[in-house]
Design a protein around this motif. Sequence first.
Motif, PDB file in Angstrom:
ATOM      1  N   ALA A  83       0.820  -1.219   0.000  1.00 31.02           N
ATOM      2  CA  ALA A  83       0.000   0.000   0.000  1.00 31.02           C
ATOM      3  C   ALA A  83       0.845   1.256   0.000  1.00 31.02           C
ATOM      4  N   PHE A  84       2.074   1.141   0.556  1.00 29.06           N
ATOM      5  CA  PHE A  84       2.918   2.327   0.691  1.00 29.06           C
ATOM      6  C   PHE A  84       4.373   1.978   0.413  1.00 29.06           C
ATOM      7  N   ASP A  85       5.088   2.984  -0.053  1.00 30.01           N
ATOM      8  CA  ASP A  85       6.529   2.856  -0.278  1.00 30.01           C
ATOM      9  C   ASP A  85       7.144   4.171   0.204  1.00 30.01           C
ATOM     10  N   THR A  86       7.974   4.106   1.230  1.00 35.55           N
ATOM     11  CA  THR A  86       8.510   5.343   1.832  1.00 35.55           C
ATOM     12  C   THR A  86       9.380   6.132   0.858  1.00 35.55           C
ATOM     13  N   MET A  87      10.070   5.441  -0.041  1.00 35.97           N
ATOM     14  CA  MET A  87      10.849   6.137  -1.056  1.00 35.97           C
ATOM     15  C   MET A  87       9.934   7.002  -1.917  1.00 35.97           C
ATOM     16  N   LEU A  88       8.810   6.449  -2.313  1.00 41.40           N
ATOM     17  CA  LEU A  88       7.871   7.185  -3.166  1.00 41.40           C
ATOM     18  C   LEU A  88       7.102   8.233  -2.375  1.00 41.40           C
ATOM     19  N   VAL A 135       7.195  11.975  -3.781  1.00 42.35           N
ATOM     20  CA  VAL A 135       5.988  12.725  -4.126  1.00 42.35           C
ATOM     21  C   VAL A 135       5.874  13.973  -3.257  1.00 42.35           C
ATOM     22  N   LEU A 136       6.260  13.856  -1.999  1.00 44.56           N
ATOM     23  CA  LEU A 136       6.190  15.008  -1.096  1.00 44.56           C
ATOM     24  C   LEU A 136       7.061  16.149  -1.599  1.00 44.56           C
ATOM     25  N   ASP A 137       8.280  15.847  -2.034  1.00 45.97           N
ATOM     26  CA  ASP A 137       9.159  16.868  -2.620  1.00 45.97           C
ATOM     27  C   ASP A 137      10.283  16.147  -3.348  1.00 45.97           C
ATOM     28  N   SER A 138      10.208  16.155  -4.669  1.00 46.04           N
ATOM     29  CA  SER A 138      11.178  15.385  -5.470  1.00 46.04           C
ATOM     30  C   SER A 138      12.590  15.936  -5.375  1.00 46.04           C
ATOM     31  N   THR A 139      12.738  17.206  -4.984  1.00 41.54           N
ATOM     32  CA  THR A 139      14.067  17.832  -5.014  1.00 41.54           C
ATOM     33  C   THR A 139      14.652  18.107  -3.635  1.00 41.54           C
ATOM     34  N   ALA A 140      13.911  17.867  -2.554  1.00 40.90           N
ATOM     35  CA  ALA A 140      14.361  18.307  -1.232  1.00 40.90           C
ATOM     36  C   ALA A 140      15.476  17.452  -0.665  1.00 40.90           C
ATOM     37  N   THR A 141      15.548  16.208  -1.029  1.00 44.83           N
ATOM     38  CA  THR A 141      16.528  15.309  -0.435  1.00 44.83           C
ATOM     39  C   THR A 141      16.696  14.104  -1.345  1.00 44.83           C
ATOM     40  N   ARG A 142      17.709  13.304  -1.062  1.00 44.92           N
ATOM     41  CA  ARG A 142      17.751  11.976  -1.682  1.00 44.92           C
ATOM     42  C   ARG A 142      16.686  11.141  -1.007  1.00 44.92           C
ATOM     43  N   HIS A 143      16.261  10.078  -1.672  1.00 46.38           N
ATOM     44  CA  HIS A 143      15.122   9.327  -1.168  1.00 46.38           C
ATOM     45  C   HIS A 143      15.519   7.924  -0.688  1.00 46.38           C
ATOM     46  N   ASP A 144      16.820   7.717  -0.414  1.00 43.51           N
ATOM     47  CA  ASP A 144      17.274   6.459   0.179  1.00 43.51           C
ATOM     48  C   ASP A 144      16.943   6.456   1.667  1.00 43.51           C
ATOM     49  N   MET A 145      16.957   5.293   2.266  1.00 45.64           N
ATOM     50  CA  MET A 145      16.530   5.173   3.662  1.00 45.64           C
ATOM     51  C   MET A 145      17.410   5.971   4.621  1.00 45.64           C
ATOM     52  N   ASP A 146      18.726   5.924   4.413  1.00 48.12           N
ATOM     53  CA  ASP A 146      19.611   6.622   5.341  1.00 48.12           C
ATOM     54  C   ASP A 146      19.322   8.120   5.351  1.00 48.12           C
ATOM     55  N   SER A 147      19.152   8.717   4.154  1.00 48.85           N
ATOM     56  CA  SER A 147      18.872  10.154   4.063  1.00 48.85           C
ATOM     57  C   SER A 147      17.521  10.492   4.667  1.00 48.85           C
ATOM     58  N   LEU A 148      16.516   9.650   4.410  1.00 49.04           N
ATOM     59  CA  LEU A 148      15.175   9.924   4.922  1.00 49.04           C
ATOM     60  C   LEU A 148      15.121   9.778   6.443  1.00 49.04           C
ATOM     61  N   ALA A 149      15.802   8.769   6.974  1.00 47.18           N
ATOM     62  CA  ALA A 149      15.802   8.576   8.424  1.00 47.18           C
ATOM     63  C   ALA A 149      16.407   9.775   9.131  1.00 47.18           C
ATOM     64  N   GLY A 181      15.453  12.113  12.517  1.00 47.56           N
ATOM     65  CA  GLY A 181      16.606  12.505  13.316  1.00 47.56           C
ATOM     66  C   GLY A 181      17.442  11.306  13.719  1.00 47.56           C
ATOM     67  N   HIS A 182      17.409  10.258  12.909  1.00 47.51           N
ATOM     68  CA  HIS A 182      18.054   8.989  13.266  1.00 47.51           C
ATOM     69  C   HIS A 182      19.120   8.628  12.230  1.00 47.51           C
ATOM     70  N   THR A 183      20.318   8.287  12.712  1.00 50.98           N
ATOM     71  CA  THR A 183      21.371   7.817  11.813  1.00 50.98           C
ATOM     72  C   THR A 183      21.368   6.300  11.801  1.00 50.98           C
ATOM     73  N   THR A 184      21.068   5.733  10.655  1.00 51.71           N
ATOM     74  CA  THR A 184      20.997   4.274  10.543  1.00 51.71           C
ATOM     75  C   THR A 184      22.390   3.664  10.474  1.00 51.71           C
ATOM     76  N   THR A 185      22.468   2.397  10.789  1.00 55.21           N
ATOM     77  CA  THR A 185      23.710   1.644  10.591  1.00 55.21           C
ATOM     78  C   THR A 185      23.883   1.433   9.095  1.00 55.21           C
ATOM     79  N   ARG A 193       8.484   3.473  10.676  1.00 57.02           N
ATOM     80  CA  ARG A 193       8.477   4.787  11.327  1.00 57.02           C
ATOM     81  C   ARG A 193       8.483   5.918  10.293  1.00 57.02           C
ATOM     82  N   LEU A 194       9.234   5.726   9.221  1.00 57.87           N
ATOM     83  CA  LEU A 194       9.243   6.734   8.156  1.00 57.87           C
ATOM     84  C   LEU A 194       7.861   6.884   7.544  1.00 57.87           C
ATOM     85  N   HIS A 195       7.187   5.762   7.333  1.00 61.99           N
ATOM     86  CA  HIS A 195       5.851   5.831   6.749  1.00 61.99           C
ATOM     87  C   HIS A 195       4.934   6.680   7.620  1.00 61.99           C
ATOM     88  N   HIS A 196       4.966   6.469   8.929  1.00 59.82           N
ATOM     89  CA  HIS A 196       4.096   7.246   9.813  1.00 59.82           C
ATOM     90  C   HIS A 196       4.401   8.738   9.692  1.00 59.82           C
TER      91      HIS A 196
END
Length: 921
Positions: A431-436, A440-454, A459-463, A499-502
Amino acid sequence: MSQAPLVLVDGSSYLYRAFHALPPLTTSKGMPTGAVKGVLNMLKSLRKQYPDSPFAVVFDAKGGTFRDDMYAEYKANRPSMPDEMRVQIEPLHASVIALGFPLLCVEGVEADDVIGTLARSSAAADRPVVISTGDKDMAQLVDGHITLVNTMTGSTLDVEGVKEKFGVSPEQIIDYLALMGDSSDNIPGVPGIGPKTASGLLVGVNGGLTELYAQLDIVPTLPIRGAKNLPAKLEEHREMAFLSYQLATIKIDVPLDIGLDDLHLKQPDAEKLIELYTELEFKSWIADVERDAKRAGQVIAQEAPAAPTQEQDYVTILDQATFDVWLKKLNDAKLIAVDTETTGLDAQKAQLVGLSFAVKPGEAAYIPLTHSYMGVPEQLDRDTVLRALKPLLEDPTKAKVGQHAKFDINILANCAIGGDQANGIVVQGVAFDTMLESYVLDSTATRHDMDSLALKYLGHTTTSFQDIAGKGVKQLTFDQISLEQAGPYAAEDADVTLRLHHALHEKLQAIPSLNAVLTGIEMPLVPVLARIERQGALVDAKLLGVQSVELGDKMVALEREAFEIAGEEFNLGSPKQLGVILYEKLGLPIISKTAKGQPSTAEAVLAELAEQDFPLPKVLMQYRSMSKLKSTYTDRLPEQINPRTGRIHTSYHQAVTATGRLSSSDPNLQNIPIRTAEGRRIRQAFVAPKGYKLLAADYSQIELRIMAHLAKDEGLLHAFRNDLDVHSATAAEVFGVDLSDVTTDQRRSAKAINFGLIYGMSAFGLAKQIGVDRKQSQAYIDRYFARYPGVLEYMERTRTQAAEQGYVETIFGRRLYLPDINAKNPALRKGAERTAINAPMQGTAADIIKKAMVAVDNWLTASGLDARVILQVHDELVLEVREDLVDQVRDEIRVHMSEAATLEVPLVVEVGVGNNWDEAH
């Protein structure tokens, strides 16, 4: 053991150079940051190069200096600092200090004077000094202890280097500058004396200004051009020469409150750096700071994250009882996050290693299946686990969320339960994909990989994968990583996804139009693209081999032709050798230079020279074109055929382009050139299997039709509604002739105008494209707008709306944010305005082809017809169709594609059929 050198950085010099030399960079809020990033990159490089050295980073202080009192016109003709540079000074200074570098700004003097004072006092104490600068004035400081380093170009100047570069010794540099002056600082010098004359005079008298003016009588005898006239000129400007000497002299006795012992590097202030990098949106650097701080044992106090976090309850499942408990949790949960761990990143080749799930924030589990290192604990049986999970994962009513879910869908489809390749897991209910969601929220604001989004939203730095797998050739595949590390890493992936989805879902719900783009366009497309990727395209490797040989032969012939024109053999791939041939031997005009000041041999430069009918650039352009086709396609494509399927499987990317268009990679099939015969032949290698045909369905002039819809211009609407040739119709309007009298050249010019205006082409660009002068091209554009006033109104309306709201929208509500739309820099602002005009058309075209793909896929799935989409390129779909179904599919696909959107004008779909892609297109 020799002392580590004192490193003195000319911060002001690098600020100016980074601002003017590097591409502009801005945050999502429009704050310029490119110069800050350029200078900080240089400082980081220096720190690695001189890890044990004391440092000082020196900037000019605000206000005037003693030189302004000495000469009122000093630096008077230097333009005022651009606002885009000025606003970067404060965050740059703060970042330099936070990185641990001593920063100096001394009022009343320039940065050069502070550097000169520190350099000479250090040299007097027999300590070596490295001055990092791009300023030629600093050459006067060079001696046996002091060396200049230009970190941006990698060049070094010692005593001999100064002599080689300037033709005089370091002791004569001030005299050299006094004679020739310096236009950037408005040091007057002696009019008419340039670098060669200045060095010739000083070498000739074997001294400086004093010796020169004492020996003016010997100047006419020196081997200098125009030497006879120089004594009178020098005498006339004697006073100005000695004033220039004083202005060019770097002070070496500035009173300073600090000594060399105060210039040691400090530990970076991790918290301050994170605060600054967050504001500057240097996202990848934030993760580096946190990791470095963690290694150094520092604790970083962070602000509360954007989304709530619970204590981590991560489980690695190794026994049936725990698996049964988690299987119940998964079935009971309303939404689950799913992630796969694999042996690689190619979804068609990688093997499944394990799966992770999250049922609520902080609660996640990893099920390892095929870890195979020495001493690995016993894992649950792979096929037993997959069979148990299959009903859950294939249930369309069980909502799932993934990060780049298409990859996981393909991995599970290819997982071959029981060794049966046809028996995979057909995931449904994604039903959802956090990358998308982020895209969709802002195609240019950031990279859309998990580390960048987290980092951005939680405010979380992933391993990172490198943290547990290592880097380079020694990097482990996931099945070789110990479960002690693999378990928490994989569980975190699922947890962070949930958590990103929420966090993202809440933001999208607040903007219904964007939520509609996600749920109505992007998410339905995910399984469609996954199927297309798994299907792949059949390629004739033998034909590609023949083409490679032919391209190689043509390259050899072109190489010989190039040698004949040049009169000698040279390496066509060497910019240095090519530059010598083009500019020194053949004397071609220098159109632009590289960052290091060398005449450029870039493709754009060669293309411009070729347009001017210079033969060698024409040959070189042909050679480069053949070489690219050979290396990128005819040589490479056969290597990319999947040995399991015998087909090529490209990867489609939904979250890369700013406008919403799909892109592809490995191989990139969007960029196969079709304007040359050689490029079109590559499409001939994409073939239909026996008993099938390829069918290519392409939207006709879709962006112009969208322009007509958006502009509501009656002239364009009439042309499209009446199925007129729009380029001929435009030519008739612009050139004032009857439609039946439009010539081929007039139609070509009208086509250039139609498409040029969409992409913001200027009168200058149009003139160049259609071969008229700028005045004539401007007249064509003016006449176009007079005949199609709705287009001009659309453009002006769009510019205004973009400036007011900071974004533009497609017909379906997709947004493209424009951080530079109100930039004070005219070039940035104009570029953003061109994007604002084009993006709604290009983005709407992207939305339409995506909706068409979903409609066509639904129809083919429901009908059970032996036909499938194998490629999507720009506005075109390519299908593989059983021969006896071609007519039926041709008729049906026209209907489904043309009904993908309702515009003020009809969407026209052109369909071709053939045994290969080139024939069908």
